[in-house]
Design a protein around this motif. Structure first.
Motif, PDB file in Angstrom:
ATOM      1  N   PHE A 300      -6.595  -7.623   0.423  1.00 26.65           N
ATOM      2  CA  PHE A 300      -5.538  -7.220  -0.501  1.00 26.65           C
ATOM      3  C   PHE A 300      -5.753  -5.766  -0.916  1.00 26.65           C
ATOM      4  O   PHE A 300      -6.876  -5.352  -1.214  1.00 26.65           O
ATOM      5  CB  PHE A 300      -5.527  -8.098  -1.752  1.00 26.65           C
ATOM      6  N   TYR A 315      -0.181  -7.285  -0.055  1.00 33.50           N
ATOM      7  CA  TYR A 315      -0.765  -8.192   0.937  1.00 33.50           C
ATOM      8  C   TYR A 315      -0.283  -7.885   2.358  1.00 33.50           C
ATOM      9  O   TYR A 315      -0.437  -8.710   3.271  1.00 33.50           O
ATOM     10  CB  TYR A 315      -0.431  -9.645   0.586  1.00 33.50           C
ATOM     11  N   ILE A 318      -2.140  -8.788   5.420  1.00 32.67           N
ATOM     12  CA  ILE A 318      -2.441 -10.213   5.607  1.00 32.67           C
ATOM     13  C   ILE A 318      -1.278 -10.955   6.242  1.00 32.67           C
ATOM     14  O   ILE A 318      -1.467 -11.800   7.130  1.00 32.67           O
ATOM     15  CB  ILE A 318      -2.795 -10.864   4.252  1.00 32.67           C
ATOM     16  N   ASP A 323       7.617 -11.897  -0.058  1.00 32.15           N
ATOM     17  CA  ASP A 323       6.639 -12.196  -1.100  1.00 32.15           C
ATOM     18  C   ASP A 323       6.802 -13.582  -1.721  1.00 32.15           C
ATOM     19  O   ASP A 323       5.817 -14.207  -2.113  1.00 32.15           O
ATOM     20  CB  ASP A 323       6.611 -11.093  -2.159  1.00 32.15           C
TER      21      ASP A 323
END
Length: 375
Positions: A300, A315, A318, A323
């Motif tokens: 993060f 993020y 990732i 979101d």
């Protein structure tokens, strides 16, 4: 016909319910999960048998009003008239709703800076006003060119939130000078300053509108004992405003709640004699440091958090999911709940950001960090 046709369950309720369903660590909704000060409980227990259970005066318990006036003078060097410039509210959200519905008329424009707390727009709509949403800069500082460009002859009110929920951004001296320059040109525009996290700041000190002589005669300032004293369930806040504005606000307040919980007002009055707000800010700074140090090596990206008890992260390294979907996956797959930042925007701007609340026990934060570091 509905006044709020697009209103649905808040994202805070959705994420908390999902967290409960999946037994996830809840860093989503903004409330502490640790005990309140033992001294506060002792005062509460001591006062329960006293005659404090009937209505207080509509504007608030006189002794509490006096304590707030002293607190405001101590921290901001502003003297306020407790009879005409101060009102105890059933939480800051009720104070904000009451203010908007007292001062905004049908067709008035209200400027709201996005990302923004989710109660602002519904309050404007119920009042018959028109919400005008203006995006902050990428670093979540105010964009004054956009703000001034949005002003029209119909603009009645500008809402600011400092320290800022959800991002933790704090306005600096230059921000206030720029705001004052604009508002000097438009003398009929009022200012609503949401300062519920005023006693939770870290690297930079919080600058209150209470300290701005050019603004206080047109400003309504909302504060929250729920946030400052971590007793969110007590729902006790207050408004400070000049007499002509407060007179109109009290007209609505008296028919909305009339008076606020008497027991809470009495207990807070006594507690203000012993509580140290600097210690509260230090406590949250320590929790912030624990959380940040814990996720420093995670995937993060950490954004600055200058105040509040929230931490925003990116993020994008990732996942490519939006979101809201990633926040749900974070709960269902990994067991940690957060709030997606897009829900704070009118147009659902998605920058792959999540908001974590670190107003939790150290054990909770440590357990969450272990999970986040393995994603």
């Amino acid at each position: 016909m509905s006044k709020l046709p697009n209103a649905t369950a808040s994202i805070f309720s959705v994420m908390s319910q999902l967290a409960n369903k999946h037994n996830a660590i809840n860093l989503s909704q903004g409330f502490p999960n640790f005990p309140v000060d033992e001294r506060l409980l002792q005062i509460h227990e001591r006062l329960l048998n006293e005659n404090i259970h009937q209505y207080t005066p509509m504007a608030g318990l006189p002794s509490l009003l006096n304590k707030i006036a002293s607190l405001t003078n101590k921290n901001y060097q502003r003297e306020i008239n407790t009879d005409t410039e101060l009102l105890i509210t059933s939480g800051a959200t009720q104070g904000i709703f009451t203010t908007i519905n007292a001062l905004v008329n049908y067709g008035d424009d209200v400027l709201i800076l996005d990302p923004s707390y989710d109660s602002y727009e519904p309050s404007v709509l119920v009042a018959g006003g028109k919400p005008v949403r203006i995006s902050l800069n990428d670093d979540y500082s105010p964009n004054f060119n956009r703000i001034e460009a949005a002003i029209t002859a119909k603009t009645k009110l500008l809402i600011i939130n400092n320290p800022h929920n959800p991002t933790g951004k704090i306005w600096n001296e230059q921000d206030f000078e720029a705001l004052e320059t604009i508002l000097e040109k438009y003398e009929n525009i009022l200012l609503l300053s949401d300062e519920v996290y005023e006693y939770i700041s870290f690297k930079h000190p919080h600058i209150s509108v209470n300290t701005r002589p050019k603004l206080i005669n047109r400003a309504i300032i909302a504060s929250s004992f729920g946030k400052s004293l971590h007793v969110t369930g007590w729902k006790v806040g207050y408004l400070i405003a000049p007499e002509p504005l407060m007179k109109e606000i009290k007209k609505v307040h008296q028919f909305l709640v009339f008076s606020v919980n008497s027991t809470a007002q009495h207990v807070i009055t006594k507690y203000l004699d012993i509580v140290n707000f600097d210690e509260i800010s230090t406590m949250y700074a320590n929790k912030r440091a624990l959380f940040l140090e814990g996720i420093q090596s995670s995937c993060f990206k950490i954004l600055p958090s200058e105040g509040t008890y929230f931490q925003v992260v990116n993020y994008s390294e990732i996942s490519n999911k939006n979101d809201v979907e990633f926040a749900k996956e974070l709960i269902t797959k990994y067991g940690v709940a957060a709030i997606p930042i897009s829900v704070f925007y009118k147009d659902a701007t998605d920058k792959k950001m999540l908001r974590f609340c670190f107003a939790k026990t150290d054990e909770t934060l440590i357990n969450a960090v272990k999970i986040l570091n393995n994603i």
